[in-house]
Design a protein around this motif. Structure first.
Motif, short mmCIF file in Angstrom:
data_model
loop_
_atom_site.label_atom_id
_atom_site.label_comp_id
_atom_site.label_asym_id
_atom_site.label_seq_id
_atom_site.Cartn_x
_atom_site.Cartn_y
_atom_site.Cartn_z
N ALA A 37 0.81 -1.38 0.11
CA ALA A 37 -0.29 -0.18 -0.31
C ALA A 37 0.60 1.15 -0.06
CB ALA A 37 -0.56 0.08 1.00
N MET A 38 0.86 1.77 -0.73
CA MET A 38 1.66 3.73 -1.13
C MET A 38 0.67 4.23 -0.97
SD MET A 38 4.14 1.76 -1.66
CE MET A 38 5.42 3.44 -2.10
N SER A 39 1.20 5.50 -0.17
CA SER A 39 0.99 6.63 0.14
C SER A 39 1.60 7.73 0.15
CB SER A 39 0.30 6.50 1.99
OG SER A 39 -0.14 5.48 2.10
N TRP A 40 0.50 9.01 0.30
CA TRP A 40 1.22 10.45 0.44
C TRP A 40 0.45 11.11 1.14
CZ3 TRP A 40 5.07 11.95 -2.38
CH2 TRP A 40 5.58 11.51 -3.98
N TYR A 41 2.13 11.49 2.36
CA TYR A 41 1.31 11.81 3.31
C TYR A 41 1.63 13.74 3.39
CZ TYR A 41 0.44 8.48 6.88
OH TYR A 41 -0.94 7.78 7.09
N ARG A 42 1.52 14.96 4.30
CA ARG A 42 1.94 15.95 4.18
C ARG A 42 2.36 16.82 5.52
NH1 ARG A 42 -2.02 20.30 1.51
NH2 ARG A 42 -3.99 20.59 3.27
N GLU B 126 -0.16 14.49 7.79
CA GLU B 126 -1.29 14.04 7.23
C GLU B 126 -1.40 13.25 6.55
OE1 GLU B 126 -4.17 17.37 7.35
OE2 GLU B 126 -2.92 18.48 5.06
N LEU B 127 -2.31 12.66 6.10
CA LEU B 127 -2.75 11.48 5.29
C LEU B 127 -3.04 12.53 4.17
CD1 LEU B 127 -2.86 8.78 3.59
CD2 LEU B 127 -5.03 8.61 4.87
N VAL B 128 -2.66 12.03 2.75
CA VAL B 128 -3.47 12.96 1.75
C VAL B 128 -3.99 11.88 0.51
CG1 VAL B 128 -3.13 13.92 -0.52
CG2 VAL B 128 -1.47 14.85 1.71
N ALA B 129 -3.60 10.65 0.39
CA ALA B 129 -4.01 9.97 -0.34
C ALA B 129 -3.53 8.76 -0.33
CB ALA B 129 -3.35 10.50 -2.08
N VAL B 130 -4.19 7.63 -0.35
CA VAL B 130 -3.34 5.79 -0.22
C VAL B 130 -3.89 5.46 -1.74
CG1 VAL B 130 -4.08 3.84 0.73
CG2 VAL B 130 -3.76 5.95 1.86
N ILE C 268 -4.60 1.43 -2.92
CA ILE C 268 -3.73 -0.02 -2.06
C ILE C 268 -3.41 -0.76 -3.51
CG2 ILE C 268 -5.34 -1.51 -1.42
CD1 ILE C 268 -5.87 1.16 0.15
N SER C 269 -2.74 -2.06 -3.00
CA SER C 269 -2.69 -2.35 -3.53
C SER C 269 -3.07 -3.01 -4.81
CB SER C 269 -0.82 -3.55 -2.80
OG SER C 269 -2.35 -4.49 -2.14
N PHE C 270 -3.59 -4.40 -4.55
CA PHE C 270 -4.14 -5.16 -5.60
C PHE C 270 -5.68 -4.35 -5.52
CE2 PHE C 270 -0.47 -8.21 -6.45
CZ PHE C 270 0.22 -7.94 -5.14
N GLY C 271 -6.56 -4.45 -6.68
CA GLY C 271 -7.51 -4.32 -7.17
C GLY C 271 -7.56 -2.39 -7.54
N GLY C 272 -6.31 -1.82 -7.35
CA GLY C 272 -6.31 -0.58 -7.68
C GLY C 272 -7.02 0.79 -6.99
N SER C 273 -7.65 -0.12 -5.72
CA SER C 273 -9.10 0.55 -4.63
C SER C 273 -7.53 1.66 -4.79
CB SER C 273 -8.67 0.52 -3.96
OG SER C 273 -9.83 1.87 -2.98
N THR C 274 -8.23 3.37 -4.03
CA THR C 274 -7.62 4.22 -3.67
C THR C 274 -8.42 5.06 -2.99
OG1 THR C 274 -8.39 5.87 -5.83
CG2 THR C 274 -6.55 5.12 -5.63
N ASN C 275 -7.82 6.10 -1.93
CA ASN C 275 -8.52 6.75 -1.10
C ASN C 275 -7.53 8.30 -0.88
OD1 ASN C 275 -10.78 4.90 0.16
ND2 ASN C 275 -9.20 3.58 0.85
N TYR C 276 -8.63 9.26 -0.50
CA TYR C 276 -8.62 10.73 -0.25
C TYR C 276 -8.75 11.24 1.10
CZ TYR C 276 -7.33 10.26 -5.28
OH TYR C 276 -6.59 9.22 -6.37
N ALA C 277 -7.55 11.83 1.74
CA ALA C 277 -8.36 12.52 2.85
C ALA C 277 -8.67 13.55 2.56
CB ALA C 277 -6.92 13.09 3.42
N ASP C 278 -9.74 14.83 3.23
CA ASP C 278 -11.45 15.74 2.48
C ASP C 278 -9.79 17.17 1.57
OD1 ASP C 278 -13.49 14.46 5.08
OD2 ASP C 278 -12.88 13.65 3.08
N SER C 279 -8.67 16.65 2.89
CA SER C 279 -8.32 17.81 2.74
C SER C 279 -7.68 18.69 1.54
CB SER C 279 -6.60 18.39 2.96
OG SER C 279 -5.64 17.12 2.68
N MET C 280 -7.44 17.38 0.23
CA MET C 280 -7.52 17.56 -1.08
C MET C 280 -8.22 16.83 -1.72
SD MET C 280 -3.29 18.30 -0.68
CE MET C 280 -2.77 19.18 -2.75
N LYS C 281 -8.97 16.21 -0.94
CA LYS C 281 -10.07 15.10 -1.70
C LYS C 281 -10.60 16.41 -3.64
CE LYS C 281 -12.72 12.77 -0.23
NZ LYS C 281 -13.89 11.12 0.42
N GLY C 282 -10.34 15.87 -4.49
CA GLY C 282 -10.90 16.61 -5.75
C GLY C 282 -9.68 17.19 -6.45
N ARG C 283 -9.28 17.24 -5.87
CA ARG C 283 -7.67 18.14 -6.50
C ARG C 283 -6.22 16.99 -6.63
NH1 ARG C 283 -5.89 21.64 -3.23
NH2 ARG C 283 -5.92 21.06 -1.18
#
Length: 116
Positions: free
Chosen positions: A33-38, A46-50, A52-67
């Motif tokens: 699992a690879m993530s970006w923090y700032r 704080e977490l920015v985005a994740v 997940i390994s297999f399947g290509g799923s991603t998650n975003y923190a509210d702070s930068m979601k949509g950008r």
């Protein structure tokens, strides 16, 4: 030995875009699992985005979601963070993190400064 090397940071004007890269080595990238923090000066990391390994799923923190968009190229052992519509409050050191086999590993960070 696990290594994570970020690049792509710099000075950008408000409203601008940047794409950060993180090249990984020393572990099986495709299963991590690879993530970006700032971390802004004087604030907690704080977490920015994740990605997940297999399947290509991603998650975003509210702070930068949509950008921001996180993506990965498993053939190049590289994870990216595309950032758009940047604001002065996005100024921070951006870190890449890998989580694999129960352990977390950090890169050294890359500075992003949003200023006119």
């Amino acid at each position: 030995q696990v290594q994570l090397v970020e690049s792509g940071g710099g000075l950008v004007q408000p409203g601008g875009s940047l794409t950060l890269s993180c090249v990984a080595s020393g572990f099986t990238f495709s299963s991590a699992a690879m993530s970006w923090y700032r971390q802004a000066s004087g604030k907690e990391r704080e977490l920015v985005a994740v990605s997940i390994s297999f399947g290509g799923s991603t998650n975003y923190a509210d702070s930068m979601k949509g950008r921001v968009i996180i993506s990965r190229d498993n053939a190049k052992n590289t994870v990216y963070l595309q950032m758009n519509s940047l604001r002065p409050e996005d100024t921070a050191v951006y870190y890449c993190k890998a989580r694999t086999r129960g352990y977390g590993y950090w890169g050294q960070g890359t500075q992003v400064t949003v200023s006119s």
